[in-house]
Design a protein around this motif. Structure first.
Motif, PDB file in Angstrom:
ATOM      1  N   UNK A   1      -8.543  -6.871  -4.979  1.00 50.09           N
ATOM      2  CA  UNK A   1      -9.568  -5.830  -5.068  1.00 50.09           C
ATOM      3  C   UNK A   1     -10.028  -5.359  -3.690  1.00 50.09           C
ATOM      4  N   UNK A   2     -10.009  -6.262  -2.712  1.00 51.68           N
ATOM      5  CA  UNK A   2     -10.529  -5.874  -1.399  1.00 51.68           C
ATOM      6  C   UNK A   2      -9.528  -5.045  -0.587  1.00 51.68           C
ATOM      7  N   UNK A   3      -8.396  -4.702  -1.223  1.00 51.83           N
ATOM      8  CA  UNK A   3      -7.491  -3.700  -0.636  1.00 51.83           C
ATOM      9  C   UNK A   3      -7.783  -2.316  -1.222  1.00 51.83           C
ATOM     10  N   UNK A   4      -8.892  -2.193  -1.900  1.00 53.00           N
ATOM     11  CA  UNK A   4      -9.241  -0.920  -2.524  1.00 53.00           C
ATOM     12  C   UNK A   4      -9.044   0.218  -1.514  1.00 53.00           C
ATOM     13  N   UNK A   5      -8.519   1.340  -2.017  1.00 56.85           N
ATOM     14  CA  UNK A   5      -8.099   2.399  -1.086  1.00 56.85           C
ATOM     15  C   UNK A   5      -8.088   3.738  -1.801  1.00 56.85           C
TER      16      UNK A   5
ATOM     17  N   UNK B   1     -11.047   4.063  -7.821  1.00 59.26           N
ATOM     18  CA  UNK B   1     -10.181   5.137  -7.302  1.00 59.26           C
ATOM     19  C   UNK B   1      -8.688   4.811  -7.384  1.00 59.26           C
ATOM     20  N   UNK B   2      -8.263   3.590  -7.040  1.00 59.18           N
ATOM     21  CA  UNK B   2      -6.821   3.307  -7.159  1.00 59.18           C
ATOM     22  C   UNK B   2      -6.288   3.590  -8.567  1.00 59.18           C
ATOM     23  N   UNK B   3      -7.086   3.236  -9.570  1.00 53.89           N
ATOM     24  CA  UNK B   3      -6.690   3.486 -10.965  1.00 53.89           C
ATOM     25  C   UNK B   3      -6.493   4.991 -11.185  1.00 53.89           C
TER      26      UNK B   3
ATOM     27  N   UNK C   1       0.826  -1.213   0.000  1.00 51.26           N
ATOM     28  CA  UNK C   1       0.000   0.000   0.000  1.00 51.26           C
ATOM     29  C   UNK C   1       0.862   1.265   0.000  1.00 51.26           C
ATOM     30  N   UNK C   2       0.492   2.249  -0.778  1.00 52.05           N
ATOM     31  CA  UNK C   2       1.262   3.495  -0.811  1.00 52.05           C
ATOM     32  C   UNK C   2       1.339   4.156   0.570  1.00 52.05           C
TER      33      UNK C   2
ATOM     34  N   UNK D   1      -1.500   0.470  -7.890  1.00 53.29           N
ATOM     35  CA  UNK D   1      -1.707  -0.918  -8.312  1.00 53.29           C
ATOM     36  C   UNK D   1      -1.901  -1.788  -7.074  1.00 53.29           C
ATOM     37  N   UNK D   2      -2.934  -2.612  -7.111  1.00 53.53           N
ATOM     38  CA  UNK D   2      -3.256  -3.448  -5.950  1.00 53.53           C
ATOM     39  C   UNK D   2      -3.279  -4.922  -6.333  1.00 53.53           C
TER      40      UNK D   2
END
Lengths: 531, 150
Positions: free
Chosen positions: A272-276, A261-263, A58-59, A268-269
């Motif tokens: 998908x369930x780490x969407x942030x 939103x990550x896009x 994660x960033x 890059x994840x």
């Protein structure tokens, strides 16, 4: 893909295992799992260490992607995961790092009643609690708020429901964050979430949520226990619940809203369930506003159930709750994200000298623990609390998903009462064995972003637990262990039976040995209500 | 699974502390009914009552070109079913799938109350998750998999 973890786990010491950042491209920091030899094999048995490695991508993540000893597989983040991100370095907030049950947490209420005094009326008490506290699927609460009131509740949390008569002013001081996160935005909570939660404030729910009447079974730190009002042989009440349907829906809404939103931000994840979203982005701020509102709902929920429990005790023992000494010991969240200052120069493994100090301290605590007797607190090891503006101090977004805040003595966020002993850390176990009360230690600030464990973790699936119950009467077995249990659902006791869970004491031992949190008291259940 | 009766068309499986549903059908459209029944089975044994009312769900894909678009639409539909169940205590029967394409899922059904006297709700489903979500072609038709958080 194998069901177990086959990647690297390097032993750092008796309590910690590292997943090096070289394991996977994209890892920004190492993974660090707290476990001993007894737990690590089980941890390798699912893919949760892989999730620790994923979170390390994660960033803005700072120092480590951490996991507590009760780590097990979760959605996106593992359960037992702790991750701190630095918003000034592009750090993100992730709904998966909080979980569906926002501000699921635990509170403990002490009493002056000894078990001997309570026992003659214990069955009546549990029956009364079962009748008083709504539990189970589809059971709405006794307390209803209209839209305007709900808005105030989402903004003000426990304070609002106490003003409505559900609790005592003194409860606020011993609730994490005083039962209210600043920055809650009711407007960012969907109508659907409000609809799901409208009659659920003051309800237990189902699954692993519970209300237990417990007895203080062992005291390991007489001084800290005395400060908390815990005395061997006395009765207390533990409540485990969260933000109910309102919180589940907030998570659901924002997993969907943040999907693209990550896009947008070039993130890059691996899952998908780490969407942030970056904490400072509009999307990140919206989620934070809604999550804080859901957290305030959860504190209100536990506060109302505290009031209902006091009512039940008053009625059964024919004595006012204050005369029964039913003071709240503490309330902790274990699914939450909060902005907290840390000295990032010191956080982590640190220098060789720091490591040596930590190792020695850990060995000392471990040694004392094996003696088995009561451990008198030495002069409290006060932490030097980080102050915003000091060199090296940054305000981080700390995700705790299945992890409990564990601030050490002297931390400015602690109530005066606990300043000398550290923050109470409440760790529920299963309904047959025990739960634990710990206190946060200075090493938590150095190593785990002020965090400790949150529970036992399952060792059996729900269907396996039901299969294992075939031909048995779990209710009768619990009675034989001195536990009177009531459950709404037909299979509730079977799915939640003691054998379905790992031994919470093994989890607690690791963090006690690591000097992250110290044992204060062991609590044994004598009565349980479940959904 | 001892606690639920599993009619043809779906099966429940363990997923850590939660439950998974695998639905089978001859076509993609045919997956909707067993997936709905599978979701109900995760809650327990739910028996439909009376007071039938027509309902309609139209879900539009956010990213139709995404290979998982159909699975995402099915998940979004199941989230609607869960919402109706939790907030209105009603369940769907007589499902008819008007369209199930990567662009859109359109379902018509009857919503009925739950017969509380004959039902046995065991578990609260927090959400239908995105984990392991899929619709795949099989030798006999299609299969959908989803996991619910308990």
């Amino acid at each position: 893909m194998p069901d177990n973890y086959t990647g690297p786990l390097e032993r750092l010491d008796d309590c910690r295992w590292r997943i090096p950042r070289s394991y996977k491209p994209g890892m920004r920091v190492d993974g660090l799992i707290y476990a001993d030899d007894r737990l690590i094999d089980a941890i390798r048995g699912d893919r949760s260490p892989e999730q620790v490695a994923n979170v390390a991508m994660l960033p803005g993540i700072v120092r480590y992607s951490l996991a507590m000893p009760d780590i097990h597989w979760g959605y996106g983040f593992c359960i037992g995961g702790v991750a701190a991100t630095d918003p000034e370095q592009g750090g993100v907030i992730s709904p998966g790092g909080v979980g569906y049950d926002i501000n699921c947490g635990v509170r403990l209420i002490r009493t002056d009643l000894s078990l001997a005094e309570a026992r003659p009326r214990l069955t009546v008490l549990i029956d009364r609690l079962f009748a008083t506290v709504p539990a189970g699927v589809g059971h709405g609460g006794r307390v209803h708020f209209d839209k305007r009131e709900m808005r105030r509740l989402l903004q003000s949390g426990s304070r609002f429901v106490i003003e409505q008569g559900y609790g005592w002013d003194a409860d606020l001081a011993v609730t994490e964050a005083h039962g209210r996160l600043d920055g809650a935005e009711p407007d960012d909570v969907s109508d659907r979430a409000l609809e799901r939660g409208h009659d659920q404030c003051g309800t237990l729910g189902s699954g692993n949520h519970f209300m237990e009447v417990q007895v203080v079974d062992e005291v390991h730190d007489e001084h800290a226990a005395a400060v908390m009002g815990l005395q061997a042989g006395n009765v207390c009440v533990m409540i485990h619940s969260g933000s109910r349907g309102l919180g589940y829906q907030v998570c659901e809404d924002y997993l969907k809203l943040l999907h693209r939103v990550p896009e947008k931000y070039g993130i890059e994840l691996p899952d998908r369930q780490l969407v942030c979203a970056p904490v400072h982005s509009p999307e990140g701020q919206r989620y934070l506003g809604a999550m804080r509102a859901a957290a305030n709902f959860a504190w209100s929920n536990r506060q109302i159930m505290t009031h209902l429990a006091r009512e039940a005790f008053e009625s059964v023992f024919e004595t006012p709750a204050d005369r029964l000494g039913m003071h709240l010991v503490y309330d902790v969240a274990h699914n939450i994200a909060k902005m907290e200052p840390y000295n990032v120069r010191e956080q982590g493994a640190g220098s060789r000298e720091q490591e040596e100090t930590r190792r020695i301290r850990a060995a000392t605590v471990r040694e004392r623990g094996t003696e088995g007797g009561n451990e008198e607190t030495e002069s409290p090891n006060q932490c030097e609390s980080p102050h915003v503006g000091d060199p090296g101090v940054r305000v981080l977004c700390v995700h705790r998903k299945g992890a409990t805040r564990a601030f050490p003595p002297g931390h400015p966020e602690l109530p005066e009462k606990y300043c000398s002993i550290g923050q109470p850390v409440l760790v529920p176990g299963d309904m047959g064995r025990c739960s634990w009360v710990l206190v946060g230690q200075p090493a938590s600030m150095e190593q785990t972003f002020g965090s400790s464990c949150h529970g036992a973790g399952r060792r059996m699936s729900r269907t396996a637990a039901i299969r294992a119950s075939a031909g048995r009467d779990i209710h009768r077995e619990l009675l034989a262990r001195g536990v009177y249990a009531r459950a709404r659902g037909r299979t509730g006791l079977e799915e939640e039976q003691p054998d379905a869970y790992k031994d919470v004491s093994q989890v607690v031992d690791v963090l006690h040995a690591a000097a992250v949190s110290r044992k204060v008291a062991k609590l044994r259940p004598v009565g349980v209500i479940k959904g | 699974m001892p606690s639920v009766s599993v009619p043809t068309g779906f099966e429940l499986f363990d997923h850590t502390a939660d439950l998974g549903v695998r639905a089978h059908a001859a076509s993609r459209s045919g997956l909707v009914a067993p997936a709905t029944a599978g979701l109900y089975a995760c809650v327990g044994q739910l028996v439909p009552g009376g007071d039938a009312q027509p309902v309609e769900f139209v879900l539009e894909a956010a990213a139709p070109s995404n290979p998982g678009a159909c699975a995402n639409l099915l998940r979004d539909y199941l989230a609607e079913v869960l919402h109706v169940l939790e907030t209105r205590r009603r369940m769907l029967i007589d499902l008819r799938v008007v369209e199930f394409s990567p662009l859109r899922l359109h379902v018509r059904a009857q919503s009925v109350s739950i017969d509380d006297t004959r039902s046995d709700a065991q578990r609260e489903v927090k959400a239908v998750t995105y984990h392991a979500l899929s619709i795949v072609d099989t030798r006999d038709g299609c299969a959908a998999t989803f996991i619910v958080d308990i």
